[in-house]
Design an enzyme around this catalytic site. Structure first.
Site, short mmCIF file in Angstrom:
data_model
loop_
_atom_site.label_atom_id
_atom_site.label_comp_id
_atom_site.label_asym_id
_atom_site.label_seq_id
_atom_site.Cartn_x
_atom_site.Cartn_y
_atom_site.Cartn_z
N ASN A 1 0.85 -1.20 0.00
CA ASN A 1 0.00 0.00 0.00
C ASN A 1 0.88 1.25 0.00
O ASN A 1 1.70 1.43 0.91
CB ASN A 1 -0.89 0.02 1.24
CG ASN A 1 -1.73 1.30 1.32
OD1 ASN A 1 -2.73 1.43 0.64
ND2 ASN A 1 -1.30 2.24 2.16
N GLU A 2 0.71 2.08 -1.02
CA GLU A 2 1.39 3.39 -1.11
C GLU A 2 2.90 3.27 -0.86
O GLU A 2 3.53 4.19 -0.34
CB GLU A 2 0.77 4.39 -0.13
CG GLU A 2 -0.68 4.72 -0.45
CD GLU A 2 -1.22 5.91 0.33
OE1 GLU A 2 -0.54 6.36 1.28
OE2 GLU A 2 -2.32 6.37 0.02
N ASN B 1 -5.06 4.84 -4.69
CA ASN B 1 -5.63 5.64 -3.60
C ASN B 1 -5.68 7.09 -4.08
O ASN B 1 -4.64 7.73 -4.24
CB ASN B 1 -4.76 5.55 -2.35
CG ASN B 1 -4.66 4.14 -1.80
OD1 ASN B 1 -5.41 3.26 -2.19
ND2 ASN B 1 -3.73 3.93 -0.88
N TYR C 1 -7.69 16.02 -0.55
CA TYR C 1 -6.31 16.47 -0.48
C TYR C 1 -5.96 17.16 -1.80
O TYR C 1 -5.20 16.65 -2.61
CB TYR C 1 -5.37 15.29 -0.22
CG TYR C 1 -5.55 14.65 1.13
CD1 TYR C 1 -5.60 15.42 2.29
CD2 TYR C 1 -5.67 13.28 1.26
CE1 TYR C 1 -5.76 14.83 3.54
CE2 TYR C 1 -5.83 12.67 2.49
CZ TYR C 1 -5.88 13.46 3.63
OH TYR C 1 -6.05 12.87 4.86
N TRP D 1 -12.65 4.83 1.77
CA TRP D 1 -11.78 4.93 2.94
C TRP D 1 -12.46 5.88 3.93
O TRP D 1 -12.47 7.06 3.72
CB TRP D 1 -10.39 5.47 2.55
CG TRP D 1 -9.41 5.32 3.67
CD1 TRP D 1 -8.98 6.30 4.53
CD2 TRP D 1 -8.75 4.12 4.07
NE1 TRP D 1 -8.09 5.77 5.43
CE2 TRP D 1 -7.93 4.44 5.17
CE3 TRP D 1 -8.79 2.80 3.61
CZ2 TRP D 1 -7.15 3.49 5.82
CZ3 TRP D 1 -8.00 1.86 4.25
CH2 TRP D 1 -7.19 2.21 5.34
N LYS E 1 -12.37 9.76 8.40
CA LYS E 1 -12.97 9.54 7.08
C LYS E 1 -14.06 8.48 7.09
O LYS E 1 -14.63 8.16 6.04
CB LYS E 1 -11.89 9.16 6.07
CG LYS E 1 -10.88 10.27 5.77
CD LYS E 1 -9.95 9.89 4.65
CE LYS E 1 -8.92 10.99 4.39
NZ LYS E 1 -7.92 11.10 5.46
#
Length: 749
Positions: A376-377, A431, A437, A510, A531
């Site tokens: 992930n990321e 994502n 953002y 999310w 969130k």
């Protein structure tokens, strides 16, 4: 015959001792498992929760256990590393806080006065994942601990926490060929294995006796597992027999199904299109941490079923076996992953391999799981040769261990579409937080269209999207205000974009629930990521929850109507907007008993303009269903609805604004659209920011996509974000910039 004893009761616990004790003294408290020592300090903000070593100790007598040849300790979750000692003898070390592992206690066990000690450590290091992530790394023995008592001949217990059998159904027309493999320790001559398959009503559908540890049994007229529509499960039992005696046994439920993921048509289950639209889930709760009980898991799955999700991304680690069982039972399609997240550690390769082996070995039999998540990321600091090699090793290993499922990744938003990282797994998700953002909500769909056009043969999905909402309210929601109204608007927009793009193989909100992130300090309530569609205590469903329910639950299955804004009562405007969500075709709204008309909405979102005079009782009616709320006219805005951030230099409502002119509450894209604004920012702020091609916080490049995304931030919000990079603007500097912007006319739209 094996006996499994729950060993959760009355453990001594201490953060005070510094070595392995010979006895339990007054430095210890007593706790029952599951237990986390960060249940409170891991959720209160400040990023100062205890990370270190704590000890659990339990005294017991062997004579109180069932007679057996071998005794295994089973630990279902110790975060994140642990060592086991019995009577002062070190027996095992384990790295990885989210999986089951076992320790043979037999040789070190005395008949009386045994002292079992487990040292658990969640301190930072460079070899065990996760180390950098947006959630709290709760320490503790936070899942069940058992003692497994078995004979000399028994099904395997040591291999990566195995359940002892591996079940692989293959569908051939109306027949399922079910390959069953097992592993036996100490099998003797004259012993045999009895394999039996049962249907959901516990009727025997196939059985065979054999000395082989791998057999195939057929199920005629097989009943397929078909997601939420029909989550049908069979059961496989293997008995180790000697004459008429059953020496040991293992069993697992399984489902028979086929699936594929098509780059144009999304997820295909048993030959039918089956859109995967759902949520992600973290395993913690307010005041409990991650030490969840079965009733907590059951409540979570019920809420996820209520919202109508067809899929869950179980982030960012292996979850409790009971929760995977519930997913099988309810028919939810699952993305399961390891915590290879955010920061690639060259010294952590072996840990990614061991955690992935445990994830697959322990969860192979779950019908609900369709993809294994590699990371992930992880490219947030860019792709490196070591990172890419690590992923290639993992990807190849997964395909060798499991030839029935696919691999996937959750790529960070700034990961370029041509990054070689994208080419490694079978399917890809990103994502993206355009509209929260930075960027705008309407950037999301077109981005995925671009990816789909660029890589027409790679199935693409969205693994994270969302925005934060607390109990703040406004009639004019804007990005970054943390209001429930903006979250509802954001998800309305994303639903319209994602749910109409059938090529997206899966979408995961999310998050389903707010969760602990002790390093967070935003939204006015530190220590959480807000969130979630539901609050961390599971007591309040935010309005956005019902937006998804309106799209995902059919009116035949669960008709409903929901009036938004129940926590937003006091309103200053003379006419206020009221939103209603329903999966029924028509809604009528009444104000103090007077109809404001009926409306139809194919997108399930109904908007009404309501006169705001005095106190108004609102009633929304859809078919036989109704919902009520209250609004009240006030002359002055109720300040309890307005976000006041703890530690903020300036709150947005403290900024002087001049009508028709700019302020630091305006978006960077609007400021930069004016020549004067561009010159001002260039001289006063951009000198602090990385230029295009340079690295910024987290290590990723300031590329064109990043610059476009930042254009969606207000200057004030961007100033707060660069503060996290060590670039701090004072209140006086911000007010000076604002005063200069107040003299510049806003650009014409």
């Amino acid at each position: 015959m094996r006996t499994i004893l729950n060993f959760n009761a009355k453990w001594a616990f201490s953060k005070m001792v510094s070595d392995i004790p010979a006895a339990i003294d007054n430095r210890w408290d007593f706790v029952n498992l599951p237990h986390s020592w960060n249940a409170l300090d891991g959720q209160d903000g400040g990023n100062d929760y205890f990370r270190g070593t704590a000890y659990y100790a339990k005294a017991f007598d062997k004579i109180d256990l069932p007679a057996a040849a071998l005794y295994y300790l089973e630990i279902r979750g110790a975060n994140s590393s642990a060592d086991v000692y019995l009577n002062g003898q070190h027996l095992a070390h384990h790295d990885g806080g989210y999986s089951t592992w076992r320790v043979n206690l037999t040789s070190a066990m005395a008949d009386r006065d045994n002292l079992l000690v487990i040292a658990v450590n969640n301190a930072a290091n460079e070899t065990v994942y996760p180390q950098v992530a947006d959630f709290t790394f709760y320490g503790g023995l936070y899942r069940d601990v058992n003692i497994i008592c078995v004979g000399e001949s028994h099904f395997e217990l040591d291999h990566f926490g195995t359940p002892g059998l591996k079940i692989t159904p293959t569908i051939d027309g109306t027949t399922a060929h079910v390959e069953v493999e097992t592993w036996v320790c100490g099998m003797k001559e004259g012993q045999l294995l009895r394999y039996t398959l049962y249907d959901a009503q516990e009727n025997v559908v196939a059985t065979v006796d054999s000395t082989d540890t791998k057999v195939t049994l057929d199920i005629e007229n097989v009943h397929l597992w078909h997601g939420r529509k029909d989550p049908y499960l069979y059961c496989c039992e293997i008995e180790l027999c000697e004459g008429d005696d059953v020496i040991d046994n293992v069993c697992n439920r399984f489902g028979c199904r086929t699936f594929r993921i098509d780059p144009d048509n999304g997820f295909i289950l048993n030959g039918e299109e089956y859109p995967l639209r759902g949520v992600s889930r973290h395993q913690d709760r307010w005041g409990i941490g991650n030490a969840l009980l079965p009733e907590h898991h059951a409540e979570d799955i019920d809420l996820i079923m209520e919202v109508g999700a067809t899929t869950i991304r179980l982030a960012h680690y292996q979850h409790d076996q009971y929760f995977y069982d519930l997913c099988d039972e309810k028919g939810l399609v699952i993305w399961a992953e390891i915590p290879y997240i955010s920061r690639h550690m060259p010294g952590g390769r072996e840990n990614t391999i061991s955690q992935m082996k445990e994830l697959i070995v322990q969860n192979y039999n779950h019908a609900s799981i369709v993809v294994w998540g590699l990371s992930n990321e992880i490219t947030i600091s860019g792709s490196t040769p070591d990172l890419l090699e690590n992923h290639t090793i993992l990807n190849d290993m997964v395909h060798e261990m499991d030839k029935t499922r696919l691999t996937t990744i959750a790529a960070v938003s700034m990961c370029k579409m041509d990054d070689p990282y994208i080419q490694i797994p079978d399917v890809v998700s990103y994502n993206h937080y355009f509209g929260w953002y930075g960027g705008e909500t309407d950037m999301n769909g077109p981005w995925f269209d671009k990816f789909h056009a660029t890589h027409p043969n790679i199935p693409i999905g969205c693994s994270e999207y969302g925005c934060e909402a607390l109990n703040w309210h406004t009639s004019n929601p804007v990005q970054g205000d943390y209001t429930e109204e903006y979250q509802a608007y954001y998800h309305e927009e994303l639903i319209r974009q994602f749910f109409t793009r059938k090529y997206m193989w899966a979408t995961h909100v999310w998050n389903m629930f707010d969760f602990g992130a002790d390093a967070r300090a935003e939204g006015g309530e530190n220590g959480q990521n807000h969130k979630g569609l539901i609050t961390m205590d599971r007591r309040y469903k935010k309005d956005a929850f019902y937006a998804y329910k309106a799209w995902l639950r059919s009116p035949e299955e669960a008709p409903f109507v929901h009036l938004c804004g129940k926590r937003y009562i006091d309103r200053v405007e003379d006419v206020t907007k009221v939103t209603v969500y329903s999966n029924l075709p028509e809604v009528e709204l009444f104000a103090n008993g007077v109809s404001l008309g009926k409306k139809a909405a194919e997108d399930h979102f109904f908007y009404f303009d309501v006169p705001n005079v005095g106190e108004t009782q609102l009633v929304a009616v859809a078919g036989d269903y109704r919902d009520e709320s209250l609004i009240r006219k006030v002359e002055v805005f109720n300040e309890s609805y307005r976000l006041r951030e703890k530690g903020a230099i300036l709150n947005w409502f403290d900024i002087t604004e001049v009508e028709g002119h700019l302020s630091i509450n305006d978006k960077m894209s609007d400021i930069m659209a004016t020549l004067q604004g561009k010159m001002l920012i260039g001289g006063l702020l951009l000198k602090f920011m990385p230029k295009k091609g340079e690295k910024m916080m987290g290590g990723f490049e300031m590329n064109g996509d990043m610059m476009q995304m930042m254009g969606g931030f207000t200057l004030l919000r961007l100033a707060g974000m660069i503060g996290m990079m060590g670039i701090n603007l004072t209140k006086e500097q911000l007010l000076d910039i604002n005063a200069k912007l107040n003299k510049i006319k806003k650009p014409k739209k």
